[in-house]
Scaffold this active site. Structure first.
Site, PDB file in Angstrom:
ATOM      1  N   GLU A  35      -3.888 -64.239  23.502  1.00 14.35           N
ATOM      2  CA  GLU A  35      -2.711 -65.044  23.187  1.00 14.35           C
ATOM      3  C   GLU A  35      -2.910 -65.859  21.915  1.00 14.35           C
ATOM      4  O   GLU A  35      -1.985 -66.031  21.132  1.00 14.35           O
ATOM      5  CB  GLU A  35      -2.340 -65.956  24.369  1.00 14.35           C
ATOM      6  CG  GLU A  35      -1.824 -65.216  25.591  1.00 14.35           C
ATOM      7  CD  GLU A  35      -0.605 -64.345  25.302  1.00 14.35           C
ATOM      8  OE1 GLU A  35       0.191 -64.679  24.409  1.00 14.35           O
ATOM      9  OE2 GLU A  35      -0.457 -63.297  25.964  1.00 14.35           O
ATOM     10  N   CYS A 188      15.110 -57.278  20.245  1.00 12.45           N
ATOM     11  CA  CYS A 188      15.937 -58.407  19.807  1.00 12.45           C
ATOM     12  C   CYS A 188      15.298 -59.021  18.563  1.00 12.45           C
ATOM     13  O   CYS A 188      14.925 -60.183  18.528  1.00 12.45           O
ATOM     14  CB  CYS A 188      16.063 -59.424  20.940  1.00 12.45           C
ATOM     15  SG  CYS A 188      17.393 -60.612  20.668  1.00 12.45           S
ATOM     16  N   CYS A 197      18.914 -52.554  24.409  1.00 11.89           N
ATOM     17  CA  CYS A 197      18.620 -53.815  25.119  1.00 11.89           C
ATOM     18  C   CYS A 197      19.159 -53.789  26.543  1.00 11.89           C
ATOM     19  O   CYS A 197      20.333 -53.470  26.765  1.00 11.89           O
ATOM     20  CB  CYS A 197      19.239 -54.974  24.352  1.00 11.89           C
ATOM     21  SG  CYS A 197      19.030 -56.547  25.217  1.00 11.89           S
ATOM     22  N   CYS A 203      25.240 -60.295  26.733  1.00 11.09           N
ATOM     23  CA  CYS A 203      24.689 -61.139  25.654  1.00 11.09           C
ATOM     24  C   CYS A 203      25.830 -61.815  24.891  1.00 11.09           C
ATOM     25  O   CYS A 203      26.714 -61.147  24.349  1.00 11.09           O
ATOM     26  CB  CYS A 203      23.861 -60.280  24.710  1.00 11.09           C
ATOM     27  SG  CYS A 203      23.306 -61.156  23.239  1.00 11.09           S
TER      28      CYS A 203
HETATM   29  N1  ADE Z   1       2.602 -61.958  21.540  1.00 12.23           N
HETATM   30  C1  ADE Z   1       2.113 -63.037  22.150  1.00 12.23           C
HETATM   31  N2  ADE Z   1       1.567 -62.696  23.328  1.00 12.23           N
HETATM   32  C2  ADE Z   1       1.697 -61.354  23.457  1.00 12.23           C
HETATM   33  C3  ADE Z   1       1.317 -60.410  24.437  1.00 12.23           C
HETATM   34  N3  ADE Z   1       0.708 -60.802  25.536  1.00 12.23           N
HETATM   35  N4  ADE Z   1       1.621 -59.126  24.237  1.00 12.23           N
HETATM   36  C4  ADE Z   1       2.247 -58.756  23.120  1.00 12.23           C
HETATM   37  N5  ADE Z   1       2.636 -59.589  22.158  1.00 12.23           N
HETATM   38  C5  ADE Z   1       2.358 -60.886  22.314  1.00 12.23           C
END
Ligand code: ADE
Length: 346
Positions: A35, A188, A197, A203
């Site tokens: 992350e 999106c 989508c 939406c």
């Molecule tokens: N961007 C931030 N976290 C992510 C994830 N777990 N998978 C793909 N893109 C991301």
């Protein structure tokens, strides 16, 4: 589960990204690392860094006991180095407290982890019902629920967080969270692919034909320019690198010395312990930061070393070794691009 959440979870099972190296694990360290790397960096660029980082630091303990230099060396090229420094500091904090924090609220206390990242880690590692809201998700929710204004204004932020929280499903939080991220990254987008989508029928922006207006673009200021001269000082196949001060851009990384506007010769003699023998301007390069653009003018100088001056923040190092060190991307680019010049030692 709301229609929105169930449509997303269904879509994720068929169309979402699967098989990424940080999926299929509940190890909070691996999820946290992914992350942090994925903030401001695309999946394809992250994968090799992620795998290399884990090979060298397979556990939080291994990361915590490394030197900052080594962490930054492995981060080198990913950019936004505060992420690497914070990761290292957070690993030390986790080891000191004895275990990885078990809730989004506690995870958010670690250095460098904001509310949305903490929620993503808690959702993927522990299945906690916690709302994420990164830039991509803001775009999805703003469009779908017609939340007008620039995400960044306090009222808009509050509306988005409120919506993100109310939408959270009771089950399948992992698939839902991943779906939101994937939808924002692949469907999106700024020019959305609404036909792909799963929630386009309801939406708000799509129904009004206003996907180009929602969310409102950030009010743009022209970025200021900064100009620096970098001294590529060369002596017997070695270059001089300086450790940049932290905090500050590229803090903790090794870079070429910056020349003062005048008196490059005096500066080299007095501060860097070398006498310039030849000087040659190399082609410039530009590097973009969030708040300014940096124009870099490299000046290649063959130098003779005067005997004194070896100071702790400075290092004469072979060109090949310098390329593998914790250096910012433009430094590496120069070490590679101007390799032949640099090799022409005297
Ligand atoms: N961007 C931030 N976290 C992510 C994830 N777990 N998978 C793909 N893109 C991301």
């Amino acid at each position: 589960m709301s229609k929105f959440a169930s449509a997303l979870v269904e879509w994720q099972k068929q169309h979402g990204r699967r098989g990424l190296p940080w999926q299929g694990t509940r190890d909070p360290y691996r999820i946290w690392l992914s992350e942090v790397m994925l903030q401001q960096t695309q999946v394809a660029a992250v994968i090799p860094y992620y795998e290399r980082f884990l090979r060298r630091f397979p556990s939080i303990e291994a990361l915590a006991s490394a030197s900052e230099d080594e962490v930054l060396q492995l981060w080198s090229g990913l950019g936004y180095y505060a992420r690497g420094r914070n990761l290292h500091a957070a690993a030390k904090a986790v080891v000191a407290r004895g275990s990885f924090p078990g809730t989004a609220a506690e995870i958010e206390e670690l250095p460098g982890i904001g509310r949305s990242t903490a929620a993503a880690i808690a959702a993927f590692a522990f299945g906690e019902r916690a709302a994420i809201l990164d830039g991509n998700v803001k775009r999805v929710l703003a469009r779908c629920f017609g939340i007008e204004g620039w995400p960044g204004e306090k009222a808009v932020e509050e509306a988005l967080w409120g919506r993100a929280n109310r939408l959270l499903p009771q089950n399948e939080i992992e698939a839902y969270t991943q779906a939101l991220m994937d939808l924002g990254a692949s469907v999106c987008t700024r020019t959305p692919k609404c036909s792909a989508c799963p929630v386009s029928r309801n939406c708000s922006a799509r129904r009004q034909g206003r996907t180009a207006e929602i969310p409102a673009p950030r009010p743009r200021r022209a970025l200021p320019q900064k100009c620096v001269t970098w001294l590529l000082l060369l002596n017997r196949g070695q270059v001089l690198l300086e450790k940049r001060p932290a905090p500050g851009i590229w803090g903790g990384l090794w870079s070429f010395p910056e020349a003062p506007v005048n008196d490059v010769g005096d500066y080299c003699a007095a501060k860097l312990g070398c006498e310039i023998l030849t000087k040659k301007k190399l082609a410039g390069l530009e590097h973009g930061f969030t708040h300014f653009r940096l124009q870099i003018r490299p000046l290649l100088c063959h130098v003779a070393k005067t005997p004194q001056l070896e100071s702790p923040g400075r290092l004469w190092i072979g060109i090949g070794q310098a390329r593998d060190a914790a250096v910012p991307a433009p430094v590496r680019k120069l070490l590679c691009r101007d390799f032949l010049h640099l090799l022409a030692t005297r």
